[in-house]
Design a protein around this motif. Sequence first.
Motif, PDB file in Angstrom:
ATOM      1  N   ALA A 149      -3.199  -2.355   0.870  1.00 48.09           N
ATOM      2  CA  ALA A 149      -1.979  -2.692   1.613  1.00 48.09           C
ATOM      3  C   ALA A 149      -1.775  -1.764   2.803  1.00 48.09           C
ATOM      4  CB  ALA A 149      -0.778  -2.629   0.684  1.00 48.09           C
ATOM      5  N   VAL A 150      -2.136  -0.487   2.641  1.00 46.53           N
ATOM      6  CA  VAL A 150      -1.961   0.485   3.727  1.00 46.53           C
ATOM      7  C   VAL A 150      -2.841   0.109   4.919  1.00 46.53           C
ATOM      8  CG1 VAL A 150      -2.400   2.875   4.403  1.00 46.53           C
ATOM      9  CG2 VAL A 150      -1.214   2.384   2.256  1.00 46.53           C
ATOM     10  N   ARG A 151      -4.043  -0.393   4.633  1.00 47.55           N
ATOM     11  CA  ARG A 151      -4.983  -0.726   5.708  1.00 47.55           C
ATOM     12  C   ARG A 151      -4.649  -2.045   6.398  1.00 47.55           C
ATOM     13  NH1 ARG A 151      -8.768   1.060   1.847  1.00 47.55           N
ATOM     14  NH2 ARG A 151      -9.264  -1.110   1.330  1.00 47.55           N
ATOM     15  N   LYS A 152      -3.885  -2.904   5.740  1.00 51.55           N
ATOM     16  CA  LYS A 152      -3.593  -4.222   6.305  1.00 51.55           C
ATOM     17  C   LYS A 152      -2.655  -4.118   7.508  1.00 51.55           C
ATOM     18  CE  LYS A 152      -4.222  -7.838   2.873  1.00 51.55           C
ATOM     19  NZ  LYS A 152      -3.559  -8.954   2.183  1.00 51.55           N
ATOM     20  N   PRO A 153      -2.922  -4.862   8.574  1.00 53.20           N
ATOM     21  CA  PRO A 153      -2.000  -4.832   9.724  1.00 53.20           C
ATOM     22  C   PRO A 153      -0.685  -5.561   9.439  1.00 53.20           C
ATOM     23  CG  PRO A 153      -3.789  -6.402  10.089  1.00 53.20           C
ATOM     24  CD  PRO A 153      -4.105  -5.696   8.814  1.00 53.20           C
ATOM     25  N   ALA A 154      -0.739  -6.631   8.637  1.00 50.92           N
ATOM     26  CA  ALA A 154       0.483  -7.395   8.314  1.00 50.92           C
ATOM     27  C   ALA A 154       0.498  -7.715   6.827  1.00 50.92           C
ATOM     28  CB  ALA A 154       0.527  -8.678   9.128  1.00 50.92           C
ATOM     29  N   ILE A 155       1.595  -7.344   6.176  1.00 51.47           N
ATOM     30  CA  ILE A 155       1.716  -7.552   4.732  1.00 51.47           C
ATOM     31  C   ILE A 155       2.593  -8.785   4.501  1.00 51.47           C
ATOM     32  CG2 ILE A 155       2.486  -6.534   2.563  1.00 51.47           C
ATOM     33  CD1 ILE A 155       2.043  -3.817   3.877  1.00 51.47           C
ATOM     34  N   SER A 156       2.211  -9.604   3.519  1.00 58.56           N
ATOM     35  CA  SER A 156       2.966 -10.824   3.225  1.00 58.56           C
ATOM     36  C   SER A 156       3.260 -10.908   1.732  1.00 58.56           C
ATOM     37  CB  SER A 156       2.175 -12.047   3.687  1.00 58.56           C
ATOM     38  OG  SER A 156       1.013 -12.195   2.887  1.00 58.56           O
ATOM     39  N   LEU A 157       3.844 -12.039   1.347  1.00 60.68           N
ATOM     40  CA  LEU A 157       4.183 -12.290  -0.057  1.00 60.68           C
ATOM     41  C   LEU A 157       2.986 -12.157  -0.987  1.00 60.68           C
ATOM     42  CD1 LEU A 157       6.495 -15.451   0.072  1.00 60.68           C
ATOM     43  CD2 LEU A 157       7.075 -13.274  -0.971  1.00 60.68           C
ATOM     44  N   ALA A 158       1.805 -12.562  -0.508  1.00 65.94           N
ATOM     45  CA  ALA A 158       0.620 -12.589  -1.376  1.00 65.94           C
ATOM     46  C   ALA A 158       0.218 -11.208  -1.865  1.00 65.94           C
ATOM     47  CB  ALA A 158      -0.541 -13.236  -0.623  1.00 65.94           C
ATOM     48  N   ASP A 159       0.585 -10.168  -1.132  1.00 66.79           N
ATOM     49  CA  ASP A 159       0.174  -8.807  -1.514  1.00 66.79           C
ATOM     50  C   ASP A 159       0.969  -8.269  -2.697  1.00 66.79           C
ATOM     51  OD1 ASP A 159      -1.786  -8.253   0.660  1.00 66.79           O
ATOM     52  OD2 ASP A 159      -0.022  -8.617   1.909  1.00 66.79           O
ATOM     53  N   SER A 160       2.088  -8.896  -3.022  1.00 72.07           N
ATOM     54  CA  SER A 160       2.942  -8.353  -4.087  1.00 72.07           C
ATOM     55  C   SER A 160       3.184  -9.364  -5.204  1.00 72.07           C
ATOM     56  CB  SER A 160       4.286  -7.905  -3.497  1.00 72.07           C
ATOM     57  OG  SER A 160       4.940  -9.003  -2.888  1.00 72.07           O
ATOM     58  N   THR A 161       2.256 -10.301  -5.384  1.00 71.67           N
ATOM     59  CA  THR A 161       2.481 -11.394  -6.342  1.00 71.67           C
ATOM     60  C   THR A 161       2.736 -10.882  -7.750  1.00 71.67           C
ATOM     61  OG1 THR A 161       1.043 -12.807  -5.015  1.00 71.67           O
ATOM     62  CG2 THR A 161       1.552 -13.548  -7.245  1.00 71.67           C
ATOM     63  N   GLU A 162       1.848 -10.024  -8.275  1.00 72.70           N
ATOM     64  CA  GLU A 162       1.989  -9.528  -9.654  1.00 72.70           C
ATOM     65  C   GLU A 162       3.286  -8.751  -9.826  1.00 72.70           C
ATOM     66  OE1 GLU A 162      -0.676  -9.125  -7.815  1.00 72.70           O
ATOM     67  OE2 GLU A 162      -2.343 -10.121  -8.832  1.00 72.70           O
ATOM     68  N   LEU A 163       3.571  -7.881  -8.864  1.00 75.42           N
ATOM     69  CA  LEU A 163       4.793  -7.081  -8.954  1.00 75.42           C
ATOM     70  C   LEU A 163       6.042  -7.963  -8.919  1.00 75.42           C
ATOM     71  CD1 LEU A 163       3.917  -4.037  -6.676  1.00 75.42           C
ATOM     72  CD2 LEU A 163       4.626  -3.910  -9.065  1.00 75.42           C
ATOM     73  N   ARG A 164       6.032  -8.973  -8.071  1.00 78.69           N
ATOM     74  CA  ARG A 164       7.213  -9.846  -7.956  1.00 78.69           C
ATOM     75  C   ARG A 164       7.469 -10.609  -9.253  1.00 78.69           C
ATOM     76  NH1 ARG A 164       6.686 -13.796  -4.942  1.00 78.69           N
ATOM     77  NH2 ARG A 164       4.562 -13.557  -4.191  1.00 78.69           N
ATOM     78  N   VAL A 165       6.400 -11.079  -9.884  1.00 80.45           N
ATOM     79  CA  VAL A 165       6.559 -11.823 -11.136  1.00 80.45           C
ATOM     80  C   VAL A 165       7.128 -10.917 -12.226  1.00 80.45           C
ATOM     81  CG1 VAL A 165       5.323 -13.016 -12.987  1.00 80.45           C
ATOM     82  CG2 VAL A 165       4.778 -13.522 -10.606  1.00 80.45           C
ATOM     83  N   LEU A 166       6.566  -9.701 -12.346  1.00 77.16           N
ATOM     84  CA  LEU A 166       7.036  -8.765 -13.385  1.00 77.16           C
ATOM     85  C   LEU A 166       8.484  -8.356 -13.142  1.00 77.16           C
ATOM     86  CD1 LEU A 166       3.874  -6.453 -13.668  1.00 77.16           C
ATOM     87  CD2 LEU A 166       4.579  -8.229 -15.275  1.00 77.16           C
ATOM     88  N   LEU A 167       8.803  -7.994 -11.895  1.00 77.64           N
ATOM     89  CA  LEU A 167      10.167  -7.549 -11.580  1.00 77.64           C
ATOM     90  C   LEU A 167      11.178  -8.684 -11.742  1.00 77.64           C
ATOM     91  CD1 LEU A 167       9.328  -5.369  -8.446  1.00 77.64           C
ATOM     92  CD2 LEU A 167      10.255  -4.516 -10.597  1.00 77.64           C
ATOM     93  N   SER A 168      10.761  -9.928 -11.444  1.00 77.46           N
ATOM     94  CA  SER A 168      11.676 -11.062 -11.613  1.00 77.46           C
ATOM     95  C   SER A 168      12.042 -11.260 -13.077  1.00 77.46           C
ATOM     96  CB  SER A 168      11.034 -12.342 -11.060  1.00 77.46           C
ATOM     97  OG  SER A 168      10.865 -12.252  -9.665  1.00 77.46           O
ATOM     98  N   ILE A 169      11.037 -11.182 -13.975  1.00 73.76           N
ATOM     99  CA  ILE A 169      11.334 -11.335 -15.407  1.00 73.76           C
ATOM    100  C   ILE A 169      12.266 -10.219 -15.867  1.00 73.76           C
ATOM    101  CG2 ILE A 169      10.358 -11.524 -17.729  1.00 73.76           C
ATOM    102  CD1 ILE A 169       7.678 -12.272 -16.412  1.00 73.76           C
ATOM    103  N   MET A 170      11.974  -8.996 -15.461  1.00 72.32           N
ATOM    104  CA  MET A 170      12.786  -7.849 -15.904  1.00 72.32           C
ATOM    105  C   MET A 170      14.207  -7.953 -15.362  1.00 72.32           C
ATOM    106  SD  MET A 170       9.873  -4.926 -15.418  1.00 72.32           S
ATOM    107  CE  MET A 170      10.151  -3.717 -16.673  1.00 72.32           C
ATOM    108  N   TYR A 171      14.341  -8.396 -14.118  1.00 74.73           N
ATOM    109  CA  TYR A 171      15.683  -8.540 -13.548  1.00 74.73           C
ATOM    110  C   TYR A 171      16.474  -9.607 -14.298  1.00 74.73           C
ATOM    111  CZ  TYR A 171      19.422  -9.620 -10.237  1.00 74.73           C
ATOM    112  OH  TYR A 171      20.650  -9.850  -9.664  1.00 74.73           O
ATOM    113  N   LEU A 172      15.833 -10.742 -14.564  1.00 73.82           N
ATOM    114  CA  LEU A 172      16.515 -11.813 -15.297  1.00 73.82           C
ATOM    115  C   LEU A 172      16.958 -11.328 -16.672  1.00 73.82           C
ATOM    116  CD1 LEU A 172      14.239 -14.873 -14.400  1.00 73.82           C
ATOM    117  CD2 LEU A 172      16.591 -14.494 -13.659  1.00 73.82           C
TER     118      LEU A 172
END
Length: 809
Positions: A149-172
């Motif tokens: 991610a640090v090396r990427k010039p532009a970061i998008s949704l695809a870079d955080s897929t696993e984290l978003r799924v885990l955090l969404s379940i925990m938040y719910l």
Amino acid sequence: MQTEDMESSMESPNLEFEYGDTDTLTAELSELYSYTEEPEFALNRDYFEEDFRSHARGRRWIELTVEEQRAYVMRLLDALEVTDRDKRLKVARAILYLAQGVFDECDTEVDVLHWSRHNIFLLYDMGIFTALLELLSMEIDNSQACSSAVRKPAISLADSTELRVLLSIMYLMVETIRVQTEDDRPEWIAARETFKNELASPLYNGEPFALLLFTMVTKFCSMNAPHFPMKKVLLLLWKTILFTLGGFEELQEMKVRHRERLNLPPLPEDSIKVVRAMRAASPPASAMELIEQQQQQKRGRRSRRSAFVDSLEGDSPFPKKQPLVKQDSLDTYNERDPFKNDDARDEEEDPEDTDSGIEGEVDPLDRDVIIQPPPPPPPLRPPTERVNFPKGLPWAPKVREKDIEHFLETSRNKFIGFTLGNDTETLVGLPRPIHESVKTLKQHKYMSIAEVQIKREEELQQCPLTLGEEEVEDTAAEMLYLGMLPNLSQYVIALLKLLLAAAPTSKAKTDSINILADVLPEEMPITVLQSMKLGIDVNRHKEIIVKAISALLLLLLKHFKLNHIYQFEIVSQHLVFANCIPLILKFFNQNIMSYISAKNSICVLDFPHCVVHEMPELTAESLEAGDSSQFCWRNLFSCINLLRILNKLTKWKHSRTMMLVVFKSAPILKRALKVKQAMMQLYVLKLLKIQTKYLGRQWRKSNMKTMSAIYQKVRHRLNDDWAYGNDIDARPWDFQAEECALRESIEKFNSRRYERNRNGDFAPVDNCLQSVLGQRVELPEDFHYSYEMWLEREVFSQPIQWEGLLQNP
């Protein structure tokens, strides 16, 4: 912009806003997801159904018995243990679909919320949260993803897929279990208490769960993990703190119980109820309105006849003694509206215009603000139909112990010629009126929990041996503070960096942090409609981040202040040193009415509406229209939170109050009074009150209606000279000395209470040779391997002059 300001202030409606810990459950759940994540709802459903079909054999989830549902969740839990990353993600998406309420099997939003609640308590009971926590820790420590991610010039949704799924379940899970409902089963009530204690206790890697999330925030802000989905992290962190420490009503109850334990008198009123009962006042007129009014007057003077006709019609351009008062602008106390026709001149405006006669005759409120209330306006209908409001001020006056001491010291110097220190009982030699004054002051004396804690801390510092060890209760706030203390400044700076990046007044800089990593799609929009949708999504994303950070900081300050005043002071000092005061003022230096009425939401895309109803075709017109509400709940909530934080930082701090004056906060705060919401106006008026004496006589003269509003709505300190500023010369501004003295007290507190080797200077010394030599000394594990070499090098090869021991030094 000035014309917009004028129109908005003339037409601003009363906002029917009820402040609370959070918005409605539906709104809080919908804000978890960005609109760009909408396609992932179907993805979650597909992965669930693909796996569930082989297990259920044609039946639906809602048709299974509880035992069958538990068996399937156990199967998913086992599947989370696989090493294949893609398979783990599919299982996590299936669990997320369950937490979202198996929406494909529901017909209404109510059904979705019902099954979501049922499934989440089932998931918690089966131990899903602990398994998710282990996966989250793995993702945080995933150095490969971070470096990519640090090396990427532009970061998008695809870079955080696993984290978003885990955090969404925990938040719910956290948000759903946190909210109580009337039909909760007994086992759910017990599960809520257990979950609350688990989150607050250092069970997860030896620290409370909130600290793991704080670590994610600091890692993101240090640019080591730019792909972290910060909005979801901040929302989960806020709700975890809210759940484990308690909301504002729980805080009030804890405060009452704490005062009882300290044998302090009860609180004079419930502040939450008082604020809710307040009514908003009309905003002060802007300079443009006054110029327009003046021009109308000049035009009206051209013809006597037209003026006479106008006056007969009740529309005279000349100044009137008593303007008509609408029913909704009557304030709570049956008095004239404190903001009506206020000339609202800011510091930058020409002071020569202050007596230009724009308002006509001097209002009774302007002549005598403090001594007597103004006469009521003439009734607009027969007196029998008049609406009666409760008389009197909303808050009971308060007096501190040091205020009584200061009053007696001044009186004794004046009438006797010497003082008696802190003695507040001896009144010998003082005239009778002083006796009456002291009696009145003592009737309204208020001893805060903070004053008791400071006094106790001074005693413990002075007598560490005689008073012994302090018994510290292991509350949730105490455990959180203990965990945050080593890296507290990093946490505070990181939160303020995120707040700055999300503020609408901030300009994009190349070195600023990118908070849009979890909202930008992989492919940027190519049509106007897609661009509009993404623009709304980005603005909404920033508003939610501001909401989460403002609520989080306010909760931390309030809970730490109740737990121990010096815990509050260290957090507030870190905030001040990290430029929190100018940051909040910068936030309010915008068209605040536009911010509060912003329509950055697309109702048809909000969860759970978007997963239950057919999606209508979006057009540019429907996106521009937005929703029909007159204000945005989250933005008004954020503004009130930021004002409360500013109040907390500056209350009783002379040097920080002077910072408000130096940063020219008065005109910025006065513009915020245009928002017709009682709670927001109250905290603005509090901030104006503490700096009024330093703004000069001309400012006070030009803003008498604002002064009247302060008198009516803000609590009185009986001997506080806020309206006149007679003690300015006696209070020099030495920011560094005040903050250094406070820092010294904080460090003494932390050293005494949390350092392992505290009271080391007073520890008894063992003088017995046998016991000293007989003590077990912890040596490194590999010491016995190199023991002989060490003996040769350090003992045998060193020439020792034994005769030197016999010689006198």
